[in-house]
Structures are given as C-alpha cells and as structure tokens.
Design an enzyme around this catalytic site. Sequence first.
Site, PDB file in Angstrom:
ATOM      1  N   ASP A   1       0.786  -1.253   0.000  1.00  0.00           N
ATOM      2  CA  ASP A   1       0.000   0.000   0.000  1.00  0.00           C
ATOM      3  C   ASP A   1       0.814   1.297   0.000  1.00  0.00           C
ATOM      4  O   ASP A   1       1.799   1.409   0.729  1.00  0.00           O
ATOM      5  CB  ASP A   1      -0.848   0.089   1.273  1.00  0.00           C
ATOM      6  CG  ASP A   1      -1.630  -1.150   1.582  1.00  0.00           C
ATOM      7  OD1 ASP A   1      -1.600  -2.101   0.795  1.00  0.00           O
ATOM      8  OD2 ASP A   1      -2.277  -1.159   2.641  1.00  0.00           O
TER       9      ASP A   1
ATOM     10  N   GLU B   1     -10.564  -2.341   4.206  1.00  0.00           N
ATOM     11  CA  GLU B   1      -9.210  -1.836   4.476  1.00  0.00           C
ATOM     12  C   GLU B   1      -9.066  -0.436   3.863  1.00  0.00           C
ATOM     13  O   GLU B   1      -9.836  -0.040   2.988  1.00  0.00           O
ATOM     14  CB  GLU B   1      -8.156  -2.770   3.860  1.00  0.00           C
ATOM     15  CG  GLU B   1      -8.215  -4.185   4.429  1.00  0.00           C
ATOM     16  CD  GLU B   1      -7.092  -5.101   3.934  1.00  0.00           C
ATOM     17  OE1 GLU B   1      -6.514  -5.808   4.763  1.00  0.00           O
ATOM     18  OE2 GLU B   1      -6.802  -5.111   2.727  1.00  0.00           O
TER      19      GLU B   1
HETATM   20  C1  FRU Z   1      -3.997  -3.524   2.692  1.00  0.00           C
HETATM   21  C2  FRU Z   1      -3.380  -3.977   3.992  1.00  0.00           C
HETATM   22  C3  FRU Z   1      -3.747  -3.022   5.096  1.00  0.00           C
HETATM   23  C4  FRU Z   1      -2.638  -3.198   6.082  1.00  0.00           C
HETATM   24  C5  FRU Z   1      -1.456  -3.404   5.169  1.00  0.00           C
HETATM   25  C6  FRU Z   1      -0.437  -4.339   5.711  1.00  0.00           C
HETATM   26  O1  FRU Z   1      -3.352  -3.984   1.571  1.00  0.00           O
HETATM   27  O2  FRU Z   1      -3.798  -5.292   4.281  1.00  0.00           O
HETATM   28  O3  FRU Z   1      -5.038  -3.226   5.630  1.00  0.00           O
HETATM   29  O4  FRU Z   1      -2.476  -2.089   6.900  1.00  0.00           O
HETATM   30  O5  FRU Z   1      -1.960  -3.914   3.961  1.00  0.00           O
HETATM   31  O6  FRU Z   1       0.695  -4.366   4.898  1.00  0.00           O
END
Ligand code: FRU
Length: 821
Positions: free
Chosen positions: A341, A520
């Site tokens: 992300d 998310e």
């Molecule tokens: C989304 C996610 C988020 C989390 C991060 C962990 O892709 O699953 O919810 O904070 O990636 O790397």
Amino acid sequence: MLDVIAIGEVLIDFTPADPTARGNEQFECNPGGAPANVAVSLSQLGVKTAFVSKVGEDRFGSLLHETLLRSGVDVSGLSFTNEANTTLAFVHLDDKGDRSFSFYRKPGADTLLSPQDVPLDRIESCRLFHFGSLSMTHEPARSATRTAVVKAKEAGAMLSYDPNIRFSLWETTESAKQNILWGMKYADILKISEEELSFITGINDIEKGSLALQQQFGITVIVVTLAEKGCYYRLPAHEGYIPGFSVKAVDTTGAGDAFMGCLLFKLLEGGIPLHQITQDQINNALTFANAGGALVTTRKGALQSMPTTDEINKLMESKQLNQDSWRPGFHFSPPSHWLNDPNGLVYYEGEYHLFYQYHPFSTKWGPMHWGHAISPDLIHWQHEPIALFPDEHGAIFSGCCVVDWNNSSGLFNGSHGLVAIFTHADTDPESGQPRQRQSLAYSSDKGRTWHKYAGNPVLAEPGLIDFRDPKVFWHSKSKRWIMAIVAGDHVRFYGSENLREWSLTGEFGQMEGSHDGVWECPDLFELPIDDTGKTKWVLIISIGDNPACPEGSRTQYFIGDFDGQTFINDHAADHVMWLDYGRDNYAGVTWSDIPEQDGRRVMIGWMSNWKYANDTPTESWRGSMTLPRALSLTSREEGVVLIQMPVREIEQLRNESMSWSDVKVTPKTPFTRKISHDLLEIEADMDIGSTDEVHIIMKSTGESETVVGYDPVRQWLFIDRTKSGRHEFHSSFSSKHGAPMAQENGKIKIHIWLDRNAVEVYGNEGLVVLTDQIFPDAPMDTISIQVKSGQVILDSLRMDTLRSIHISKNLTEQTSRRADV
Ligand code: FRU
C-alpha cells in the site's frame, strides 16, 4: 606512506575437498585469518596495505608469508617464531556452504606476537588501522594488539574493527565480551554480525542494538552484516538497509572479510571524513561491499578468493540488468524488495511524499516498514531511507500523514511539521490474537527523520481484531481532526483536537456496499460536482481478497455526505461502485495538504492484488504503484460518479508524438504500426460504426499480446491479458475482464498508458478505468487496431512514446528507440 595496516591472526584454513579414491576425507590448504583476508582484499583493490602478525618457523608459516607477499601485502611486520607452530583451522562445511571450525592453536604462533614486534613508527603514519578481537584472546598478542590500537588512535588514524567472535578460542565467554568491548572504545568503523551484536549488547533488535553501541561508544560507522540479505548501517545522521546479492555460494569463508576490505576501500577512495558521508556514498560503498562479499562465497577459500574491482562491478551491473525486464519506466517501484500500500501521502513545502508498505528483507510480504520517496512533480521520485521501522509495539501497517500547521499536537515547539498516523500491528500477549493499535510519528525536518511519539499507541479498541489504516484530515467546519479507520466490516470516525486523543463520533457500512472481503484503507474527502458549485463527499474503501471472488482485492467508493460525525450514503445500501475494473489497483488513498490554489485531489494505488501479489515473477523487487490520478465528480443519470485521469504532470514524459485522423479500420485493413519503444501513451477517439468488437492489440517481439477491447453490443470496455506473457504463477492471473461503458452518439474514447509491467486504460475521459499488471515475454513492438466485422473510424489517434522517469528530465531518449512511423 602506507594506507592501511592490519593486525591479527593469520592461519591456514583446511577446507574440505573431494574425498580420495578410497573415500577418505581430504582437506585443501587455504591461507586465511580474518585480518589477513582484509589486508589481501584491500591490496587486491589497489590499496597499499601492510599486515602485522606472527607465524611458525614451519612449512605453513612460509606458505602464509609467500602468499601474502604475492598478494601485494607488505609483510615486513610478519615475524617468525620457533616457540609455536603456525595456527591451523579445520573448516567443516554444511550443505549450504556454512561453516564450523576446529582450531589448532594451543598456542599458535600468532598469539605470540609481542608489543616489541609491532612497528609503531609505521602505525603512526598510516591512514587506517584495522584490527579484530582474536589477537586479544591470549598474551602477549593481546598487549601487542592493544599497544598498536592505542598508538594508531593517538596518531589520528581511522580505526576499523571486526570483533569476529569464535568462542572456542576464548578462555571464557566473559573474557571474550570484555576484550571485545575494549575494542569498541577505539573503533571508528565497526563491522559486526547480528549474533555478535546481540551477544555484546544483549539486544536482539539490530536497530536498537546498533543504537546502543553508537550511544555508548560514539562509533561513527556501524555496519551489521546480514549474510545474503545484505547489511544494515547506522551513521550519526542516517541508517538503512542495503540489499545483498544472491549468488550460488560454495564456501562462505572470508565473505565478511571481503565485505570489510571492499567497504574500507570505498571509504578510503572517497577520501571523505567519516562524519560527512552522505547517504548516496554509503549506499554505494555498501552495495560494492555486499557484491564483494557475495563473490568470495562463489569459490572455495578466503584469502586467495578476494575479488577484483572489475569482478565486483560486473556483478553489480548484471544485477542491474536482471532487475529491469519488467521494471516500470514511469510507474513508481521500490529500489528493491517488497512493496504494498501507499501510505502517508502528503504535500509539504514543495515536495510530494510517498511512503509505502515495505519489507526490506524479502520480495514477499513480511514485517512492515514504511519505505519513502519524495517527488517535486508526482512523476520523478527520489528514494529516501526507510522512514519507520517496526518497534516494541509491532510492525508499521498502513496509515497517513498530515501537516500539523498550528502545532495542535504540541510536537513542534511552536512551529509546524509532519505527523504520521499509522497502525502498529503485533500480537496481544494475553489473548495471542493479532492486535492493531494506532500510533503517531513526527518529523520536523521535512520528512527526512522521524520520531515515534512517546505516548504510543494513541488509539486502541481491545475488542476489535481488524482495526487499521487510519486516514486523518482537518475538518474546518468542526475545527478538529477527523480519522476514518476500518474495523473489519465497517468504517469508524473519530475526532481529535490534538491528534493524540481520539473519540469515536460515528460508524458506517456494516450493511452497505460490497463485503466480499475485509474492509481496508479508507479515505474520505469532499469534491465539487462538475461546475455546479455543489459538492459531495467520497468515501473510499478497499476490500481484501476472498478466495471465492476471482477479482481478488479491489476498491469500492461511496458518494454521500459527511456531517462531522459520520458518513451518510446517497445510494441504497446494496448499490456498489467500483473505483477500477482492472485487477491491479488496491489500497489507493489521496494526498493530504495539496495547496488550495492547486485544488486537486490526487490518488495513487498499489498496482497489485492480494490474490497473487506474493507470486508475481519479478526478481529483486516486487510491487509498484498506479499512476497518480486527479479525481473529480460528475453528475450522470445514475447519480454522481467519480472520474479519474492521470495527473497532467505525466505529459512531460511525452517524447515522440504521432497522430492520425479519419482512419477507417475494417477486417481487411487493420491499422498496424511497428514501434521501437515500449513506453507508450495511446489515445483513440472512435466512431464505433458497425463493428461487433474493436481490439487495440499491444504485441511483443515474442509471443505476448495484451488486448484492450470494446464490445458495442454489451457496451463493455475490457482488457484481455490471457496472452499477455507470464501468468502461470497464479491460476486467476490470466483473465479477460472489463466494465460497462456507454457509447456517446456511437463514439467512445480510449486512453491507454502502456508500461513494461502494466497497462492503464481510461475510457470516456476517465469515467471507466482498468488497471492491470502484465509480464510480457519481450518488449512491445507492434500496436494494431483491428475489427472482426464491420468497421470503425478512428476519428483521431495519437501515440506518444514516453521517456522513462529513471533518466534525467532533460535527456531525450536515444534516437534508435524512436517510434517508427
Ligand atoms: C492492505 C493492507 C492493510 C494493512 C497493510 C499491511 O493492503 O492489508 O489493511 O495495513 O496492507 O501491509
């Protein structure tokens, strides 16, 4: 004048060789000893080096003397004794080439080096003095080593130190520790392994352990070696990880010594005072050192396997090439290793910041750090050191950054600065369940260095297991900060005056929109609708992978209002709107604090999909971002919808432009052009006419082809990546997928950005978007527009070759790569 003097053990390593015809074990006689190896490594790289030690008056002593001499090392400080034999070591290798030792040194000649043997006058005038701890295991060599070290320090030489612990050579563990610590007081440059660091400091975390050593002993350069993973460094002003080189190791003996030699060579070559080393210089020196260390492991023995500058440069170049077959030319990708992300997107004092979920040790997801890059224009990115490292509260998951203009947090001493609000993820020691809590970090130097807030975590909801990805903005109407944060199947809103204390104000979503996966990465912002003077709020929610959904992870959005407490949906609860109908745009969020005069809301997403993100076929890096996109709202029959287009700054990459108009395409007369450039922008306005399907085919010099198509009957814009190249890494990668897109008076507009690892398709000026990764077998070289039946008219068609963002803005690409029109 000598550049370097090294002192310490020198011995014969007996390394296992092929067994005899009768099956008896055989050992090959390899000169070695860590400081001797370092001396040879330096000499091999052209540094004038002398070595001080003692050998026995025996065959092995002469062999060591001759070998060092032949390697160009000054051996006038190598003395002989008849009171003990030359030290011997038998090396046992396991399947991975890792070693254990049996030493023959009770005593060995090298331990008999006495203070009188040390050429103090020469030490006085060298630039760098190198030592280890194994010459301090016994007297008189201990006193000899200490005398030499103290002399070098007094004379103002740089001191480099590699403790190189071998417990079996010490009388007690405590004596090992005490003597090793003695050396720390004198070291300017310390090389230490992870195990040694934890033995010496009692701390298992390399960042904290190295910090403890830096604080206690004031060592300027600390490098923790991490075997094939590379190394970690800590300088007074910065720290970071430098990835290693993967090679086929046959014997790891001497890897650390070659590493040390190469590092010292680079530091001496630059002639830069240690305190002033820049990040680029240390990156460069340590990459060189990692390559040198890796090369030694590809052959047996140590001292005679030391690599040359040419060999090291070749390895570095070859890795560069390997990395780049699918390295995007104009999408952001990490310098190496895993990315997911985008995080902490913020504009501050003329710079766009892009932080990202980063695993610096692997190309698979793992303990999350925040990687960091900075750009003046959202297109060209400068990689920065890792901004946030995991700590006692856990790994650093996704989150955001804001500018605290009025010091509401009280963290900026009356001034302003950046605050990162992120999820700390660890395991609850009581329940053993995953735990996600929200924390702060802040920076007063434009994001260059970060401090975790001492009161972390600032927000915890013990009943919630999924509770993450805070996105914070300043809500001027209620004059407070608002945090949107997801909690499994809904989003929550919290308010705060100071970014430190938060109270729940509302919840949204339990029964709304898509719940195909866990919620998310929320985002919430207000946008104008066309030129109506009216606005609406947009709530972005990414939803995680679900094995039952072929689409994998994807992003939805809601249109509605935000009343300062919660979000109110304009649509019925079961109405779902997708941000992107491709498979590779996830966890996208928008930049905070873009100035009002600019007024844009700019989003960037992670260009992958949890379905197969860990399996995509790149080698040394994995994961990239979508293009940054400006968002706007428009009113349509079905309601207010989002429009996305790449930011206008992307236009600066246009190089050669070609255009056509009124081109008729029929089954017999396809429009086909060879191109000799694989970074392209294609914009086609078409009159769909009578065809049943039109295809824009992007074909590689090999077998791969990626198709962007439109089906006028279904009114459907699609990407077909079933033949786009590598797909075997996951069964759901090879697919054809698309989105409804209406024709307007029989016309459609398709705008494509084609990169080496991706295609982004914008239909009807950003009303419909599809973003897909592709892994073609070779660079694209043909663009063809074809119909199966009937005809289409290309009212206008433009193709621009694009410059890579990895070359300087002012350079034009080589003419040989020009499009062939
Ligand atoms: C989304 C996610 C988020 C989390 C991060 C962990 O892709 O699953 O919810 O904070 O990636 O790397």
